[in-house]
Design an enzyme around this catalytic site. Structure first.
Site: not given
Ligand code: GDP
Ligand code: IMO
Ligand code: MG
Length: 423
Positions: A13, A16, A40-41
């Site tokens: 998270d 990416k 979840g991206h």
């Molecule tokens: P990913 O899994 O690495 O793609 O990241 P996620 O989407 O799960 O989580 C990143 C969260 O931070 C999302 O809600 C984005 O919209 C938000 N986000 C990304 N970059 C920034 C930033 O620079 N500032 C803030 N405030 N939010 C951000």
């Molecule tokens: P993105 O790509 C954050 C965590 C789960 C759990 C562990 C194992 O959005 O960064 P799984 O379902 O893979 O067997 O869970 O890994 N986890 C993540 N945490 N971001 C993710 O993906 C994750 N994918 C799995 O919360 O602790």
């Molecule tokens: Mg994510």
């Protein structure tokens, strides 16, 4: 051309999805190399928010092709929902989304096994996203899995029924009562398979290696983060795939000497969702502020993310394991308003101060030492160029660059595509 990699350096998270979307204009092909719908991206642009789970984050750009690589695991049910969301936005995925025949399929019974395994673990549960990731990768390495290419074989249905039967037998060994309707689950799965069949299945390793020879530009998109890697993460509280740079080679069929830049993404602080050790975790109002201002809720499960200070011991470890060549710092805007910022620079491990990431970072073995930095008050979210960034943020970034030996090339100042400062 070489293949550039983009991967998360913490516990996932990091942002990416946002950065892949921003960088897509520079690439012909975006290829996801591991993970599945546990990811979840989030992408935000033109006032709308999109969350992708299995589909590469380049899909919203008309110019790029998107490949789901062999290292990815696909749940046709979730995949169908993702495609239906793209339909709403008139995205042409039939011609621009290609699926590796060697990607493994998540069956409904993989999800049930994930749930049973987690319940059986009780307090020791991993905090899995319950998407069936672990059981699917277990079947892959156990040589029992079903792959996308099997859908083109005559005995596909037979294979599916055979593996389902095996899973049901395994489920009966758990001393746990799960409530499910197999007929309903399988009907939903069949619909997902129908939708998946609309897409182009390819031998993605050949496709990508040909693209490299034709000088096409490729960006490999990782899921999760380095500290969730099955080998190098905080085992057993990890996911079941190789989230680090090596995973791009095995998850796409691209040789190590074809890798170019390695973009490593990190948050200016740290978050973790699910169980497992987290040395810099905060349980006070600072942690609550990060969670609130950063909207720290999982994009896949909606669970609250745990928050804490930046951990440079862990970050340096991730930089080494991945061979990161450029860093990208996300969510600096969330730290606006803190008088003092802390960064963990060493651990006390079993009574000795260390600066490397040890075998076990459980709280009984590890406590942290911090360096302190002056915070910044400025609202960063409207800033568009590096020369607007406050000096205290630049000092914070300079310290990270000095400690890691890698330049911070992007500072992200908000979730929107436009809130991205390139240095
Ligand atoms: P990913 O899994 O690495 O793609 O990241 P996620 O989407 O799960 O989580 C990143 C969260 O931070 C999302 O809600 C984005 O919209 C938000 N986000 C990304 N970059 C920034 C930033 O620079 N500032 C803030 N405030 N939010 C951000
Ligand atoms: P993105 O790509 C954050 C965590 C789960 C759990 C562990 C194992 O959005 O960064 P799984 O379902 O893979 O067997 O869970 O890994 N986890 C993540 N945490 N971001 C993710 O993906 C994750 N994918 C799995 O919360 O602790
Ligand atoms: Mg994510």
């Amino acid at each position: 051309m070489a293949v550039d990699l983009l991967l998360g350096l913490q516990w996932g998270d990091e942002g990416k999805g946002k950065i892949v979307d921003v960088l897509t204009t520079n690439y012909d092909i975006i290829a996801r190399f591991q993970g599945g719908p546990n990811a979840g991206h989030t992408l935000i642009f033109d006032g709308a928010k999109h969350v992708l789970h299995t589909i590469p984050s380049g899909i919203f750009h008309k110019t790029a092709l998107n490949v789901v690589g062999n290292g990815v695991v696909i749940d046709p049910v979730i995949f169908k929902k993702e495609l239906e969301n793209l339909d709403k936005h008139n995205i042409d995925y039939i011609s621009r989304l290609l699926i590796s025949r060697k990607a493994h399929l998540i069956l409904p019974t993989h999800r049930l096994l994930d749930a049973a395994s987690e319940t059986a673990k009780g307090k020791a549960k991993i905090g899995s996203t319950l998407k069936g990731i672990g059981p699917t990768y277990m079947d892959k390495t156990g040589r029992n899995g079903i792959r996308v290419g099997d859908l083109e074989l005559d005995n596909w249905e037979e294979k599916f029924q055979h593996l389902t039967k095996k899973h049901l037998k395994m489920l009966s060994h758990f001393d746990i009562q799960l409530d499910y309707d197999l007929v309903e689950l399988q009907a939903e799965f069949s619909e997902g398979i129908k939708k998946l069949r609309q897409l182009q299945f390819i031998d993605s390793e050949a496709y990508l290696n040909d693209a490299i020879k034709e000088n096409k530009t490729i960006l490999a998109e990782g899921a999760q983060g380095s500290l969730l890697d099955v080998d190098f993460g905080t085992y057993p509280f990890v996911t079941s795939s190789t989230t680090t740079a090596a995973g791009a080679c095995t998850g796409l069929g691209v040789a190590p000497n074809k890798i170019g830049e390695v973009f490593g993404i990190f948050k200016a602080y740290t978050t973790r969702v699910g169980s497992g050790p987290f040395p810099t975790e905060l349980f006070d109002k600072d942690g609550a502020t990060m969670a609130k201002v950063g909207h720290e809720f999982g994009a896949t499960t909606g669970r609250a993310r745990r928050c804490g200070w930046l951990d440079l011991v862990a970050l340096k470890y991730a930089v080494d394991v991945n061979g990161v060549t450029q860093l990208m710092m996300m969510k600096g805007d969330v730290l606006s308003g803190f008088d003092t910022l802390k960064v963990c620079t060493s651990y006390n491990y079993k009574g000795t101060e260390i600066t490397h990431f040890p075998y076990n970072i459980e709280p009984e073995n590890v406590s942290v030492n911090y360096s302190e930095f002056k915070g910044w008050d400025e609202d960063l979210t409207k800033m568009t160029s590096a020369n607007q960034l406050p000096q205290s943020l630049l000092d914070y970034v300079a310290f990270i660059e000095k400690e890691t030996g890698v330049p911070v090339k992007i500072v992200s100042v908000g979730p929107d595509r436009k809130q991205t400062i390139v240095r």
